[in-house]
Motif scaffolding. Structure first.
Motif, PDB file in Angstrom:
ATOM      1  N   ALA A   1       0.992  -1.217   0.300  1.00  0.00           N
ATOM      2  CA  ALA A   1       0.221  -0.434   0.149  1.00  0.00           C
ATOM      3  C   ALA A   1       0.934   0.997  -0.372  1.00  0.00           C
ATOM      4  O   ALA A   1       2.140   1.197   0.399  1.00  0.00           O
ATOM      5  N   ALA A   2       0.371   2.091  -0.146  1.00  0.00           N
ATOM      6  CA  ALA A   2       0.637   3.770   0.435  1.00  0.00           C
ATOM      7  C   ALA A   2       0.709   3.839   1.369  1.00  0.00           C
ATOM      8  O   ALA A   2      -0.183   3.774   1.926  1.00  0.00           O
ATOM      9  N   VAL A   3       1.765   4.535   2.238  1.00  0.00           N
ATOM     10  CA  VAL A   3       1.732   4.747   3.825  1.00  0.00           C
ATOM     11  C   VAL A   3       1.915   6.214   3.785  1.00  0.00           C
ATOM     12  O   VAL A   3       2.811   6.860   3.141  1.00  0.00           O
ATOM     13  N   CYS A   4       0.834   6.665   4.584  1.00  0.00           N
ATOM     14  CA  CYS A   4       0.975   8.489   4.671  1.00  0.00           C
ATOM     15  C   CYS A   4       0.877   8.410   6.477  1.00  0.00           C
ATOM     16  O   CYS A   4      -0.374   8.207   7.042  1.00  0.00           O
ATOM     17  N   GLY A   5       1.661   9.040   7.103  1.00  0.00           N
ATOM     18  CA  GLY A   5       1.891   9.527   8.230  1.00  0.00           C
ATOM     19  C   GLY A   5       2.098  11.535   9.037  1.00  0.00           C
ATOM     20  O   GLY A   5       3.113  11.458   7.710  1.00  0.00           O
ATOM     21  N   HIS A   6       1.873  11.497   9.907  1.00  0.00           N
ATOM     22  CA  HIS A   6       1.293  12.511  10.201  1.00  0.00           C
ATOM     23  C   HIS A   6       2.482  12.754  11.361  1.00  0.00           C
ATOM     24  O   HIS A   6       2.169  12.315  12.683  1.00  0.00           O
ATOM     25  N   SER A   7       3.200  13.725  11.705  1.00  0.00           N
ATOM     26  CA  SER A   7       4.499  14.033  12.897  1.00  0.00           C
ATOM     27  C   SER A   7       4.830  12.584  13.615  1.00  0.00           C
ATOM     28  O   SER A   7       5.885  11.784  12.781  1.00  0.00           O
ATOM     29  N   TYR A   8       4.010  12.431  14.638  1.00  0.00           N
ATOM     30  CA  TYR A   8       4.647  10.658  15.192  1.00  0.00           C
ATOM     31  C   TYR A   8       4.539   9.544  13.758  1.00  0.00           C
ATOM     32  O   TYR A   8       5.189   8.610  13.536  1.00  0.00           O
ATOM     33  N   GLY A   9       3.251   9.836  13.369  1.00  0.00           N
ATOM     34  CA  GLY A   9       2.526   8.875  12.534  1.00  0.00           C
ATOM     35  C   GLY A   9       3.555   9.187  11.442  1.00  0.00           C
ATOM     36  O   GLY A   9       4.100   7.590  10.149  1.00  0.00           O
ATOM     37  N   GLY A  10       4.344   9.548  10.920  1.00  0.00           N
ATOM     38  CA  GLY A  10       5.371   9.816  10.069  1.00  0.00           C
ATOM     39  C   GLY A  10       6.920   8.645  10.195  1.00  0.00           C
ATOM     40  O   GLY A  10       6.857   8.144   9.700  1.00  0.00           O
ATOM     41  N   TRP A  11       6.917   9.215  11.739  1.00  0.00           N
ATOM     42  CA  TRP A  11       8.029   7.870  12.431  1.00  0.00           C
ATOM     43  C   TRP A  11       7.735   6.489  11.730  1.00  0.00           C
ATOM     44  O   TRP A  11       8.442   5.579  11.437  1.00  0.00           O
ATOM     45  N   VAL A  12       6.490   6.709  12.095  1.00  0.00           N
ATOM     46  CA  VAL A  12       6.181   5.274  12.352  1.00  0.00           C
ATOM     47  C   VAL A  12       6.270   4.876  10.973  1.00  0.00           C
ATOM     48  O   VAL A  12       5.956   3.330  10.270  1.00  0.00           O
ATOM     49  N   ALA A  13       5.428   5.345   9.655  1.00  0.00           N
ATOM     50  CA  ALA A  13       5.321   4.916   7.910  1.00  0.00           C
ATOM     51  C   ALA A  13       6.843   5.060   8.049  1.00  0.00           C
ATOM     52  O   ALA A  13       7.249   4.091   7.190  1.00  0.00           O
ATOM     53  N   LEU A  14       7.709   5.870   8.148  1.00  0.00           N
ATOM     54  CA  LEU A  14       9.392   5.720   7.733  1.00  0.00           C
ATOM     55  C   LEU A  14       9.794   4.065   8.404  1.00  0.00           C
ATOM     56  O   LEU A  14       9.743   3.386   7.662  1.00  0.00           O
ATOM     57  N   THR A  15       9.266   4.441   9.531  1.00  0.00           N
ATOM     58  CA  THR A  15      10.563   2.745  10.530  1.00  0.00           C
ATOM     59  C   THR A  15       9.893   1.931   9.502  1.00  0.00           C
ATOM     60  O   THR A  15      10.293   0.906   9.830  1.00  0.00           O
ATOM     61  N   TYR A  16       8.115   1.920   9.188  1.00  0.00           N
ATOM     62  CA  TYR A  16       7.857   0.678   8.444  1.00  0.00           C
ATOM     63  C   TYR A  16       8.220  -0.021   7.175  1.00  0.00           C
ATOM     64  O   TYR A  16       8.780  -0.787   6.726  1.00  0.00           O
ATOM     65  N   GLY A  17       8.447   1.993   6.361  1.00  0.00           N
ATOM     66  CA  GLY A  17       8.878   1.669   5.042  1.00  0.00           C
ATOM     67  C   GLY A  17      10.339   0.748   4.913  1.00  0.00           C
ATOM     68  O   GLY A  17      10.652   0.279   4.554  1.00  0.00           O
ATOM     69  N   LEU A  18      11.482   1.121   6.495  1.00  0.00           N
ATOM     70  CA  LEU A  18      12.001   0.442   6.046  1.00  0.00           C
ATOM     71  C   LEU A  18      12.275  -0.474   6.328  1.00  0.00           C
ATOM     72  O   LEU A  18      13.630  -2.415   5.883  1.00  0.00           O
ATOM     73  N   HIS A  19      11.702  -0.934   7.934  1.00  0.00           N
ATOM     74  CA  HIS A  19      11.080  -2.699   7.968  1.00  0.00           C
ATOM     75  C   HIS A  19      10.126  -3.905   6.435  1.00  0.00           C
ATOM     76  O   HIS A  19      10.958  -4.609   6.608  1.00  0.00           O
ATOM     77  N   ALA A  20       9.370  -3.021   5.864  1.00  0.00           N
ATOM     78  CA  ALA A  20       9.368  -3.722   4.798  1.00  0.00           C
ATOM     79  C   ALA A  20       9.021  -3.384   4.011  1.00  0.00           C
ATOM     80  O   ALA A  20       7.724  -3.171   3.167  1.00  0.00           O
ATOM     81  N   PRO A  21       9.847  -2.643   3.122  1.00  0.00           N
ATOM     82  CA  PRO A  21       9.841  -2.165   1.596  1.00  0.00           C
ATOM     83  C   PRO A  21       8.872  -2.773   0.743  1.00  0.00           C
ATOM     84  O   PRO A  21       7.829  -2.136   0.185  1.00  0.00           O
ATOM     85  N   GLN A  22       8.852  -3.897   0.592  1.00  0.00           N
ATOM     86  CA  GLN A  22       8.281  -5.015  -0.341  1.00  0.00           C
ATOM     87  C   GLN A  22       6.296  -3.929  -0.291  1.00  0.00           C
ATOM     88  O   GLN A  22       5.500  -4.864  -0.872  1.00  0.00           O
ATOM     89  N   ARG A  23       5.910  -4.221   1.387  1.00  0.00           N
ATOM     90  CA  ARG A  23       4.513  -3.643   0.906  1.00  0.00           C
ATOM     91  C   ARG A  23       4.796  -2.217   1.250  1.00  0.00           C
ATOM     92  O   ARG A  23       2.991  -1.816   1.799  1.00  0.00           O
ATOM     93  N   VAL A  24       5.386  -1.226   0.913  1.00  0.00           N
ATOM     94  CA  VAL A  24       5.038  -0.086   0.605  1.00  0.00           C
ATOM     95  C   VAL A  24       5.682   0.624  -0.034  1.00  0.00           C
ATOM     96  O   VAL A  24       6.726   0.907  -0.931  1.00  0.00           O
ATOM     97  N   ARG A  25       3.802   0.418  -1.298  1.00  0.00           N
ATOM     98  CA  ARG A  25       4.747   1.332  -2.580  1.00  0.00           C
ATOM     99  C   ARG A  25       4.890   2.741  -2.974  1.00  0.00           C
ATOM    100  O   ARG A  25       6.035   3.160  -3.535  1.00  0.00           O
TER     101      ARG A  25
END
Length: 288
Positions: free
Chosen positions: A119-143
């Motif tokens: 999926a596309a993942v969008c996060g704001h503020s701390y949610g942005g940190w969660v989104a970025l950390t998840y993208g680094l963790h599972a790049p195949q799941r974040v388009r």
């Protein structure tokens, strides 16, 4: 979440629902069960649209996207997620997320429960940190990644911001939270239902936010996911131009922009049309 879920009171739930009623689209509540607890997801948009996961800022709940979802959901299937352990309608289980690996495992399970491979993942503020950390963790799941004034991703907080936030962190009350919001946003006007919910969220019982380190430069340089980083030009959390420069330098496939006249906390909802246009344009342009 029921009224007795972790002591969440009727006033908070009523305020949450009042903001959700401001969403100009039909919302489908989805509850996903796991070992971590029950996760509430507010879904909207075409069922066959490309999935877009929305991760709210700290203490703001998934209801915060009221000024964005009409545009986001025109062609995307939007899933706005309440994180377990924070204010919202998600309910802790016997072992809620307590570490970064737990948090990432929980989000893996959310995507699995929604039947979303990536999926596309969008996060704001701390949610942005969660989104970025998840993208680094599972790049195949974040388009695609969209980071809205993300904190602790490309630089730290301003000392003055932390000092101003400290009283509401040490002894959180609704009035202190609303005063902090008014200070950081310079009193930007919004629907009165929003400050009401923001204040009551500060008193949400047993809140436990999972935090982690800022990603190192070497790790950030491995992230090839197309990423849009939008910074609040008048934000008080961190220096926006410095953060934009760092994101541009460290991410191999990033677009960055500083949006004038927006504060950190008001960024999603104050004069949202420009932000919405940029986000939707980025997602449409990079869709595959």
């Amino acid at each position: 979440m029921s009224d007795d879920g972790h002591g969440a009171n009727a006033a908070f739930l009523a305020a949450y629902d009042a903001v959700l009623e401001r969403w100009p689209v039909q919302v489908e509540p989805i509850d996903l069960s796991s070992a971590y607890g029950t996760t509430r997801v507010n879904a909207c948009g075409p069922a066959d649209g490309p999935p877009l996961i929305l991760l709210h800022g700290g203490g703001t709940t998934a209801a915060m996207w009221f000024a964005n979802v009409a545009e986001f959901a025109r062609r995307h299937r939007v899933y706005a997620v309440d994180r377990i352990g924070e204010p919202g309608r998600s309910v802790r289980g016997e072992r809620p997320p307590r570490s970064v690996p737990d948090l990432l495992g929980w989000l893996d399970g959310v995507l699995d429960g929604l039947g979303v491979g990536n999926a596309a993942v969008c996060g704001h503020s701390y949610g942005g940190w969660v989104a970025l950390t998840y993208g680094l963790h599972a790049p195949q799941r974040v388009r695609r990644l969209v980071l809205l004034d993300p904190t602790q991703c490309f630089g730290g907080f301003r000392v003055g911001y932390l000092a101003r936030a400290l009283p509401s962190l040490i002894r959180p009350t609704a009035s202190r939270a609303r005063a902090f919001l008014a200070w950081e946003t310079d009193g930007a006007e919004t629907d009165p239902a929003w400050p009401q919910l923001y204040g009551l969220a500060a008193e949400f019982p047993d809140t436990k936010i999972v935090t982690g380190k800022q990603p190192g430069p070497g790790l950030l340089r491995t992230l090839t996911t197309p990423t849009l980083v939008l910074l609040a030009g008048r934000g008080k959390a961190h220096p926006p131009h410095r953060i934009a420069s760092a994101a541009t330098r460290l991410l191999p496939n990033a677009e960055t922009a500083v949006l004038p006249d927006l504060s950190h906390h008001a960024m999603p909802w104050h004069r949202a049309s420009d932000l919405n246009t940029r986000v939707v344009g980025f997602l449409d342009r990079t869709a595959t």
